[in-house]
Design an enzyme around this catalytic site. Structure first.
Site, short mmCIF file in Angstrom:
data_model
loop_
_atom_site.label_atom_id
_atom_site.label_comp_id
_atom_site.label_asym_id
_atom_site.label_seq_id
_atom_site.Cartn_x
_atom_site.Cartn_y
_atom_site.Cartn_z
N CYS A 218 0.89 -1.22 -0.11
CA CYS A 218 -0.10 0.08 -0.08
C CYS A 218 1.03 1.18 -0.09
CB CYS A 218 -0.87 0.06 1.05
SG CYS A 218 -0.30 -0.52 2.66
N HIS B 73 -2.77 6.39 4.42
CA HIS B 73 -1.15 6.48 4.56
C HIS B 73 -1.05 8.01 4.23
CE1 HIS B 73 -1.46 2.47 5.60
NE2 HIS B 73 -0.90 2.02 4.76
#
Ligand code: A2P
Length: 339
Positions: free
Chosen positions: A130, A244
């Site tokens: 990710c 994130h």
């Protein structure tokens, strides 16, 4: 146009459910969808595309039943065992685990960056980590225009990247704090995540880097086809539910004008430039949640070293960082093979 028989493996998990949401939104040319999970959830029903789907048990036989495309997010062990079986039956597996990513025979793809690698598959395409995916969307335009010499990643990663148990640890910490009680012992993380930053994601390797950091380093080199690129990373879990955030320090081969770099990001595929510091506009985790784009801002010269800049890069780790990127690979594969 050909219609595809599509399987979703791990359909009941955090990423699997996001696969289903993204598939509902993006409408692939599907003949059928079949949802798979383990014994635990097999037989249960999941509402998908306006219908109740019964979750099937993943077995060697059931995954070899003539699927065209299978999206896997059921952990490394499941992928290691079942992806080759599905691939042998003629199905293209797009795998979200880390188990095939560094296999030289398996393409590792971010569709905005290296779509051409899709056609080199031997039955399996790996979806990158990710944190790596969003960073590649930011780095690729710079690599193309200026060349890359060195990259330093510092990440601020949401608990959703650690699955339902990670979300549960933060939730429990928030609830305990609100009730004025002591937080219960964490179930997923080694330390309480509420009120904390944990500089460890995944286990430590021999050189004292975490596996998450090594994934960022190795996957970056593979996706950008630059095996000698100088790259390092520090990955940190922070008490944020979704998205994130990353501070990226980049040294280019050629000199740049910072305004040209901003323009490059403004025009780059999959990027939204949010960079107006006078109005306090920069990418925020809460605003990137549930979106598919990579948000870039705080683009500025690093005067401590030649040809170097800093930026802040944010994306929803479950969508662009996992499910959306995998579905985009499927879309691109369909587009490239249907000519
Ligand atoms: P199940 O619901 O049956 O446990 P998460 O990472 O969010 O925990 O999700 C993991 C996903 O992978 C779930 O859908 C889980 O199904 C599935 N899964 C785990 N192990 C297997 C397995 N051996 N075979 C098939 N699916 C599996």
């Amino acid at each position: 146009m050909k219609k595809y028989k599509i399987a979703v493996v791990g359909a009941t998990g955090v990423v699997g459910r996001s696969f289903l949401k993204v598939l509902e939104e993006r409408k692939l040319p599907a003949e059928s969808y079949t949802l798979f999970a383990s014994q635990r959830s097999a037989g249960s029903t999941v509402r998908f595309m306006g219908e109740d789907h019964t979750v099937q048990l993943l077995t060697e036989e059931s995954i070899s039943a003539g699927f065209d495309i299978a999206l896997f997010s059921a952990g490394g062990e499941t992928s290691r065992k079942f992806a080759p079986i599905a691939a042998k039956s003629g199905c293209l597996v797009i795998d979200n685990s880390s188990c095939w990513r560094m296999d030289p025979t398996v393409p590792l793809v971010v569709p905005e960056v290296n779509p051409q690698d899709i056609l080199k598959h031997n039955g399996i395409i790996a979806n990158p980590n990710c944190s790596t995916i969003q960073a590649m969307v930011a780095l690729a335009p710079l690599q193309k225009k200026y060349g890359l010499r060195r990259v330093i990643f510092s990440t601020y990663q949401a608990v959703s990247g650690a699955g339902a148990a990670g979300i549960g640890d933060l939730q429990a910490g928030v609830e305990a704090y609100a009730a004025g009680k002591e937080a219960p012992a964490p179930k997923k993380f080694d330390y309480p995540i509420f009120g904390n930053c944990i500089p460890q994601i995944d286990v430590f390797a021999d050189d004292d880097y975490t596996k998450e950091e090594l994934k960022m380093i190795n996957e970056t080199r593979k996706i950008l086809s630059q095996p000698e690129l100088a790259v390092t990373a520090t990955c940190v879990r922070v008490p944020v539910f979704a998205s994130h955030s990353e501070s990226i320090n980049i040294t280019t081969e050629k000199p740049f004008e910072i305004e040209d770099v901003k323009q490059l990001f403004a025009e780059a595929e999959g990027v939204v430039l949010v960079d107006d510091v006078k109005s306090k506009m920069y990418p925020l985790a809460a605003e990137a949640a549930d979106k598919d784009e990579v948000f870039i801002g705080r683009v500025r010269i690093d005067r401590s070293f030649p040809n170097t800049l800093n930026l802040w890069c944010v994306a929803d780790n479950i969508r662009k960082g996992a499910a959306t990127n995998a579905v985009q690979i499927a879309e691109k594969y369909i587009q490239l093979t249907n000519k």
